[in-house]
Scaffold this motif. Structure first.
Motif, PDB file in Angstrom:
ATOM      1  N   LYS A   1      67.491 -66.360-117.676  1.00 58.41           N
ATOM      2  CA  LYS A   1      68.358 -65.836-118.727  1.00 58.41           C
ATOM      3  C   LYS A   1      67.755 -66.149-120.083  1.00 58.41           C
ATOM      4  N   VAL A   2      67.665 -65.142-120.941  1.00 57.19           N
ATOM      5  CA  VAL A   2      67.042 -65.300-122.259  1.00 57.19           C
ATOM      6  C   VAL A   2      67.923 -64.656-123.324  1.00 57.19           C
ATOM      7  N   GLU A   3      67.588 -64.999-124.573  1.00 63.95           N
ATOM      8  CA  GLU A   3      68.230 -64.365-125.720  1.00 63.95           C
ATOM      9  C   GLU A   3      67.152 -63.910-126.682  1.00 63.95           C
TER      10      GLU A   3
ATOM     11  N   LYS B   1      63.095 -56.784-118.526  1.00 62.57           N
ATOM     12  CA  LYS B   1      64.543 -56.949-118.564  1.00 62.57           C
ATOM     13  C   LYS B   1      65.154 -56.438-117.270  1.00 62.57           C
ATOM     14  N   VAL B   2      66.052 -57.229-116.701  1.00 62.40           N
ATOM     15  CA  VAL B   2      66.735 -56.868-115.469  1.00 62.40           C
ATOM     16  C   VAL B   2      68.227 -56.783-115.750  1.00 62.40           C
TER      17      VAL B   2
ATOM     18  N   SER C   1      72.199 -59.063-107.259  1.00 62.79           N
ATOM     19  CA  SER C   1      72.462 -57.639-107.459  1.00 62.79           C
ATOM     20  C   SER C   1      73.708 -57.397-108.296  1.00 62.79           C
ATOM     21  N   GLY C   2      74.430 -58.474-108.639  1.00 61.69           N
ATOM     22  CA  GLY C   2      75.681 -58.331-109.371  1.00 61.69           C
ATOM     23  C   GLY C   2      76.902 -58.252-108.481  1.00 61.69           C
ATOM     24  N   ARG C   3      76.685 -58.273-107.152  1.00 60.25           N
ATOM     25  CA  ARG C   3      77.811 -58.214-106.229  1.00 60.25           C
ATOM     26  C   ARG C   3      78.606 -59.519-106.280  1.00 60.25           C
TER      27      ARG C   3
ATOM     28  N   PHE D   1      70.417 -61.717-121.750  1.00 61.08           N
ATOM     29  CA  PHE D   1      70.087 -60.871-120.612  1.00 61.08           C
ATOM     30  C   PHE D   1      69.095 -61.604-119.724  1.00 61.08           C
ATOM     31  N   HIS D   2      68.827 -61.053-118.553  1.00 65.00           N
ATOM     32  CA  HIS D   2      67.907 -61.664-117.599  1.00 65.00           C
ATOM     33  C   HIS D   2      66.571 -60.922-117.593  1.00 65.00           C
ATOM     34  N   ILE D   3      65.511 -61.692-117.307  1.00 66.05           N
ATOM     35  CA  ILE D   3      64.189 -61.100-117.151  1.00 66.05           C
ATOM     36  C   ILE D   3      63.599 -61.540-115.814  1.00 66.05           C
TER      37      ILE D   3
END
Length: 205
Positions: A112-114, A130-131, A163-165, A122-124
């Motif tokens: 996680k980065v800013e 970027k993911v 996956s966000g699930r 967001f995530h990389i």
């Protein structure tokens, strides 16, 4: 002294940090201004105001040239150069060049980065791409730990996968990261305990 890890412990003498073995003998004399626990066989170390990385003998494997640093996770560590953060590999070479103003540890291939270019964290991935992780009805997501991220929805917390699930529904007042398959949680009734990766309370407190 810290707990022994891989046969070594961090000790403090005269406000300096060093390493000892199980017999209490110095592996590395206390010359560091701060040492952190080892991760991936490499320890974060500070000399003055600069950060680098040492091996289990106390020798620098990556010289202390950084303004800040995080622990190695999955072969990469975040480091600060000037005002920006990027990621180096275990040889000290940049895998992701410094472009962020905050950079977390990798877990499950993501960090996680800013960035000034984005209004929200967001995530990389390990290539710096970027993911997008979309968790339904999520107000906030945090860093991944053991493949799961904490997320909040209407002031309740749960867990989602890469996956966000949604894996564990947001029903808790507070949650911690998963460590060795368990996460500390606080129920809406104010009770603490530990849940497993499917959300079952296995250690009530």
């Amino acid at each position: 002294a810290t707990d022994f890890q891989d046969g070594i412990s961090i000790v403090v003498a005269n406000d300096k940090y060093g390493l000892i073995d199980r017999q209490g003998r110095f592996i590395s004399e206390p010359v560091f201004d701060y040492l952190w626990d080892f991760s991936d066989g490499i320890g974060r170390a500070r000399i003055g105001e600069k950060y680098g990385f040492i091996d289990v003998t106390g020798q620098f494997v990556i010289e202390p040239i950084f303004n800040g640093a995080g622990d190695f996770r999955e072969g990469l560590a975040s480091v600060e150069v000037g005002p920006d953060w990027g990621y180096i590999n275990e040889k000290g070479a940049f895998s992701i060049h410094p472009t962020f103003y905050q950079a977390g540890c990798f877990s499950g291939g993501l960090a996680k980065v800013e960035s000034l270019e984005s209004d929200t964290p967001f995530h990389i991935d390990k290539a710096g791409n970027k993911v997008t992780i979309e968790t339904q009805n999520s107000d906030e997501t945090l860093e991944f730990s053991e493949g799961l991220t904490r997320f909040s929805h209407r002031e309740n917390w749960g867990f989602a996968d890469l996956s966000g699930r949604v894996v564990i529904e947001p029903t808790f007042e507070a949650v911690g990261d998963f460590v060795s398959g368990l996460a500390r949680v606080k129920s809406r009734d104010g009770l603490w305990g530990y849940i497993n990766r499917v959300g079952d309370m296995v250690i009530p407190m």
